[in-house]
Design a protein around this motif. Structure first.
Motif, PDB file in Angstrom:
ATOM      1  N   LYS A 233       1.670  -3.028  14.332  1.00  9.91           N
ATOM      2  CA  LYS A 233       2.602  -3.019  13.204  1.00  9.91           C
ATOM      3  C   LYS A 233       3.993  -2.566  13.654  1.00  9.91           C
ATOM      4  O   LYS A 233       4.135  -1.676  14.496  1.00  9.91           O
TER       5      LYS A 233
ATOM      6  N   LEU B  81      -3.916   0.014   7.907  1.00  9.21           N
ATOM      7  CA  LEU B  81      -3.678  -0.487   9.253  1.00  9.21           C
ATOM      8  C   LEU B  81      -4.620  -1.630   9.624  1.00  9.21           C
ATOM      9  O   LEU B  81      -4.305  -2.438  10.512  1.00  9.21           O
ATOM     10  N   ALA B  82      -5.755  -1.725   8.945  1.00  9.20           N
ATOM     11  CA  ALA B  82      -6.710  -2.798   9.249  1.00  9.20           C
ATOM     12  C   ALA B  82      -6.348  -4.113   8.576  1.00  9.20           C
ATOM     13  O   ALA B  82      -6.879  -5.165   8.946  1.00  9.20           O
ATOM     14  N   ASP B  83      -5.426  -4.069   7.619  1.00 11.66           N
ATOM     15  CA  ASP B  83      -5.059  -5.273   6.872  1.00 11.66           C
ATOM     16  C   ASP B  83      -4.085  -6.118   7.694  1.00 11.66           C
ATOM     17  O   ASP B  83      -2.948  -5.698   7.971  1.00 11.66           O
ATOM     18  N   ALA B  84      -4.507  -7.313   8.052  1.00 10.55           N
ATOM     19  CA  ALA B  84      -3.678  -8.197   8.880  1.00 10.55           C
ATOM     20  C   ALA B  84      -2.421  -8.655   8.162  1.00 10.55           C
ATOM     21  O   ALA B  84      -1.463  -9.119   8.804  1.00 10.55           O
TER      22      ALA B  84
ATOM     23  N   ALA C 243      -2.218  -0.906  16.190  1.00 14.16           N
ATOM     24  CA  ALA C 243      -2.586  -1.957  15.240  1.00 14.16           C
ATOM     25  C   ALA C 243      -1.578  -3.104  15.232  1.00 14.16           C
ATOM     26  O   ALA C 243      -1.738  -4.064  14.469  1.00 14.16           O
TER      27      ALA C 243
ATOM     28  N   GLU D 121      -6.747   4.028   7.369  1.00  9.25           N
ATOM     29  CA  GLU D 121      -7.585   3.012   8.015  1.00  9.25           C
ATOM     30  C   GLU D 121      -7.491   1.672   7.298  1.00  9.25           C
ATOM     31  O   GLU D 121      -7.352   0.616   7.942  1.00  9.25           O
ATOM     32  N   GLN D 122      -7.540   1.686   5.980  1.00 11.10           N
ATOM     33  CA  GLN D 122      -7.456   0.442   5.207  1.00 11.10           C
ATOM     34  C   GLN D 122      -6.117  -0.251   5.398  1.00 11.10           C
ATOM     35  O   GLN D 122      -6.053  -1.467   5.588  1.00 11.10           O
TER      36      GLN D 122
ATOM     37  N   ARG E  90      -1.102   5.145  15.987  1.00  6.47           N
ATOM     38  CA  ARG E  90      -2.112   4.286  15.359  1.00  6.47           C
ATOM     39  C   ARG E  90      -1.499   2.976  14.869  1.00  6.47           C
ATOM     40  O   ARG E  90      -2.113   1.900  14.991  1.00  6.47           O
TER      41      ARG E  90
ATOM     42  N   TYR F  51       0.826  -1.203   0.000  1.00  4.17           N
ATOM     43  CA  TYR F  51       0.000   0.000   0.000  1.00  4.17           C
ATOM     44  C   TYR F  51       0.865   1.259   0.000  1.00  4.17           C
ATOM     45  O   TYR F  51       1.917   1.304   0.635  1.00  4.17           O
TER      46      TYR F  51
END
Length: 335
Positions: free
Chosen positions: A91, A62-65, A89, A59-60, A85, A35
């Motif tokens: 990361k 950081l939400a991706d595992a 998450a 948001e997209q 953030r 990304y």
């Protein structure tokens, strides 16, 4: 033993430094750039297309595992929020300097990283410069005995726009934060006093933006070692980055990097190339090496060399230097 899997990466920032990091991520065997996030959509789309990545929101990403690490190369005013953030998450984090322009916000970031238990590396790329790193290795080997004085020259070829200077946090946080990190790295001690002075000779536009264009800083360690840093936002001959360490048994110097090492000998003069044009060229190798170190640390579970605590320490010195300049006196450091 099987080859470690690649780590999914989200890159924040598609400007000059983001572009450099994207290329280095693409070349690293354990990194997979998935990304690109930037408020300027055309820049994000262009950079993502070059490397086969997707454009996403914060948001997209950081939400991706599948994303195991983030690389933050966006504007300084976004760093603290993105660090917190990303830590929440889970990361791993690589963030360009500075952590933030405010010490308390930087400390809050460090606490968020500690609570989350994630890796966080700050981009002090000068520690990875091959010449600077070679000097440090020889210094640590005792080649010149005990280091007693460090002299740092750090000059830009020209000033940035006044609009940037006005929101940069000032020359001590914007430019000299790297040199404060060099001071801590090379002398291996913390400062007990800071004395900064400066002005704007011939550059009234910098003064109008609320900053100074030229500065000189003296720092002293508890052991009595001294450091002198001189900096300028204008050097007509190029990007001037060098330092020397005086020790009890000798001197080590780390000089500038030039486009070529060809020297012309003529009847009237001996000449060589000027220093590299600016930081992207001067530290091309260092940027690649720091990204390599970050992902190697993630793969092998080893500590990173430039931590968020290093970022805070450098920012504290920048803040103290700013106060020293404004108050016109040397200041003692908190211990």
């Amino acid at each position: 033993m099987s080859e470690p899997k690649s780590i999914g990466v989200a890159l924040f920032g598609a400007g000059r430094i983001g572009t450099i990091h994207a290329g280095n991520l693409a070349r690293h065997p354990h990194a997979s750039l998935r990304y690109v996030v930037d408020v300027h959509a055309p820049a994000a789309q262009s950079l993502a297309a070059v490397h086969g990545a997707q454009v996403a929101t914060v948001e997209q990403a950081l939400a991706d595992a599948s994303i195991g690490a983030v690389v933050i190369g966006s504007s300084t005013d976004t760093h603290a929020d993105l660090i917190q953030r990303a830590a929440a998450a889970g990361k791993a984090i690589f963030c360009e300097k500075p952590v933030d322009l405010e010490v308390e916000r930087a400390r809050a970031c460090a606490e968020a990283v500690r609570r989350a238990g994630v890796v966080c590396m700050i981009g002090f790329q000068r520690r990875f410069d091959p010449t600077f790193a070679a000097l440090k290795q020889r210094l640590d080997a005792g080649e010149i005995g005990t280091p007693e004085m460090l002299v740092v020259t750090s000059r830009d070829p020209g000033p940035p726009p006044a609009s940037y200077i006005a929101r940069s946090g000032g020359v001590f946080k914007d430019m000299l934060i790297h040199d404060f990190d060099i001071f801590r790295w090379i002398l291996g001690g913390e400062a007990v006093s800071v004395h900064a002075t400066g002005g704007c000779p011939g550059m009234p536009e910098v003064a109008a933006a609320g900053d100074i264009s030229h500065a000189a800083v003296t720092l002293r360690t508890r052991a009595g070692s001294l450091c002198q840093i001189n900096t300028s936002r204008r050097a007509a001959y190029g990007y001037d980055q060098r330092f020397e360490v005086l020790g009890s048994k000798g001197l080590l110097q780390a000089g500038n990097v030039r486009p070529t090492e060809v020297v012309a000998w003529g009847e009237q003069a001996i000449s060589c190339d000027k220093p590299e044009a600016f930081f992207l060229e001067r530290y091309r190798a260092a940027y690649a090496l720091e990204i390599e170190h970050f992902f190697d640390a993630l793969v092998h579970g080893t500590p990173v060399r430039t931590t968020i605590e290093d970022g805070i320490k450098a920012l504290e010195l920048a803040e103290l230097a700013t106060r020293s300049w404004r108050e016109g006196k040397a200041l003692e450091c908190a211990v």
